[in-house]
Design an enzyme around this catalytic site. Structure first.
Site, PDB file in Angstrom:
ATOM      1  N   GLY A  57      -5.705   0.942  -4.555  1.00 23.61           N
ATOM      2  CA  GLY A  57      -6.537  -0.056  -5.227  1.00 23.61           C
ATOM      3  C   GLY A  57      -6.709   0.259  -6.694  1.00 23.61           C
ATOM      4  NE  ARG A  58      -9.146   5.478  -6.638  1.00 28.51           N
ATOM      5  CZ  ARG A  58      -8.782   6.733  -6.392  1.00 28.51           C
ATOM      6  NH1 ARG A  58      -8.800   7.638  -7.368  1.00 28.51           N
ATOM      7  NH2 ARG A  58      -8.403   7.113  -5.190  1.00 28.51           N
ATOM      8  CE1 TYR A  71     -11.065  -4.572  -1.127  1.00 31.82           C
ATOM      9  CE2 TYR A  71     -13.416  -4.787  -1.497  1.00 31.82           C
ATOM     10  CZ  TYR A  71     -12.262  -4.042  -1.557  1.00 31.82           C
ATOM     11  OH  TYR A  71     -12.298  -2.763  -2.042  1.00 31.82           O
ATOM     12  CG  HIS A 109      -2.383   0.004   0.896  1.00 34.02           C
ATOM     13  ND1 HIS A 109      -2.971  -0.976   0.130  1.00 34.02           N
ATOM     14  CD2 HIS A 109      -3.386   0.883   1.214  1.00 34.02           C
ATOM     15  CE1 HIS A 109      -4.256  -0.715  -0.010  1.00 34.02           C
ATOM     16  NE2 HIS A 109      -4.530   0.418   0.629  1.00 34.02           N
TER      17      HIS A 109
END
Length: 351
Positions: A204-205, A240, A197
């Site tokens: 995410g995009r 997820y 992250h």
């Protein structure tokens, strides 16, 4: 980064073979006109932009996304957060589609795409294209938006540069040396990238844009014509779950790549199946047009080229009598070949 050890079961081996077979058949399947291919790509792009932003909480429908993108050139600023994310995602996708051949996976290119992705996002101006400086663990929220617990602990801001350098180096080396099938390399990259992250927001995009970049660079040239993001949105809960099942094992001696790898490959299969079905539909539709009146065929060809046209525009293109044209359009609409939008003078048509 620890060298991944992936033991594939027969089902996953079969999935890879099926996806690669379609990759090889794509040139033969790509028999549509450039205009129609452009139309397919436009539909897929709208689906991808809409789905990827909705996965992260945006609310715009595909129709609203299409309308926004059609007006984007004339819009100087985007008022809502959803509009900003849609505009940024569309520009990031365009960048990848146009420049992927020259856009090798590097940290600079990742930062460049992130900057494009968040170009219109006011609240992200300070950290566009820069690795995070604050913790951004994945957390669970209650109905009022209050944090109630950490779902997944991401890399710390201190560790992020080192972990990103290692991930990019491993991905490039493994792809260059062909030490692992490229689809598996892309799967490992994506799940590890999301575990790190690396940016304060937009991870995410960005991961989905980077997946498209890596697929195109690996020779999967059909990717722009069918939306992988749409498949993921339709399987959001499984998405997820697969991520978490693999990510929670990444720090162990034997990471379990199977949950995410299997999900990723099944999504790629659904993506290529969707495109194959659309191409089959095109061929069937064209073969069944032989018995249509000449004017009806002209209308269909015009809509393939221009995507949306009014009666006035169709009359100009076909040089047909308006009353006859209206009759043919009613027939095409009733037959399910053409869709009518709007009312009265605002009426327009599409395939």
């Amino acid at each position: 980064m620890r060298e991944p050890k992936l033991a594939l079961g027969p089902d996953l081996v079969k999935l890879i073979a099926e996806i690669d077979e379609f990759k090889g058949r794509w040139e033969a399947l790509k028999t549509l006109s450039p205009d129609r291919l452009h139309a397919l790509r436009k539909v897929a792009t709208i689906e991808s932009v809409g789905s990827s932003t909705r996965i992260e909480g945006a609310k715009l429908s595909d129709a609203e996304v299409e309308d926004l993108l059609s007006r984007a050139i004339s819009i100087k600023s985007f008022k809502t957060r959803d509009e900003q994310e849609v505009a940024g995602y569309a520009e990031a996708m365009d960048l990848v589609f146009e420049a992927y051949a020259d856009m090798r996976l590097t940290e600079n290119h990742i930062r460049q795409i992130h900057q494009t992705l968040l170009r219109h996002s006011d609240k992200d101006a300070r950290h566009r294209g820069s690795y995070k400086t604050l913790s951004n663990n994945v957390v669970a929220l209650d109905a009022d938006g209050r944090e109630i617990g950490v779902v997944f602990e991401t890399a710390s801001p201190f560790d992020t540069p080192r972990e990103m350098e290692a991930l990019v180096a491993w991905t490039r080396k493994t792809l260059d040396e062909e030490a692992l099938h490229p689809l598996l390399v892309i799967a490992v990259f994506t799940v590890t990238f999301l575990a790190i992250h690396p940016f304060q927001d937009g991870n995410g995009r960005l991961s989905r844009v980077l997946t498209t970049l890596l697929l195109l660079r690996a020779g999967y040239a059909y990717v722009p014509y069918a939306s992988l993001e749409r498949v993921i949105e339709e399987n959001k809960d499984l998405y997820y779950k697969a991520l978490r099942r693999t990510q929670t094992t990444l720090k162990s001696e034997t990471p379990d790549w199977e949950p995410w790898g299997g999900f990723f490959l099944r999504c790629l299969k659904k993506q290529k199946d969707s495109l194959a079905a659309r191409l089959d539909h095109e061929r069937i539709a064209r073969s069944s047009e032989a018995d249509l009146p000449g004017l009806s065929i002209q209308v269909l060809e015009a809509l393939r080229a221009k995507e949306r046209l009014t009666i006035a525009q169709l009359a100009s293109i076909t040089d047909a009598n308006r009353n006859t044209l209206k009759v043919r359009l009613r027939e095409l609409v009733a037959d399910g070949r053409v869709r009518q939008h709007g009312k009265a003078r605002a009426t327009w048509y599409s395939l």
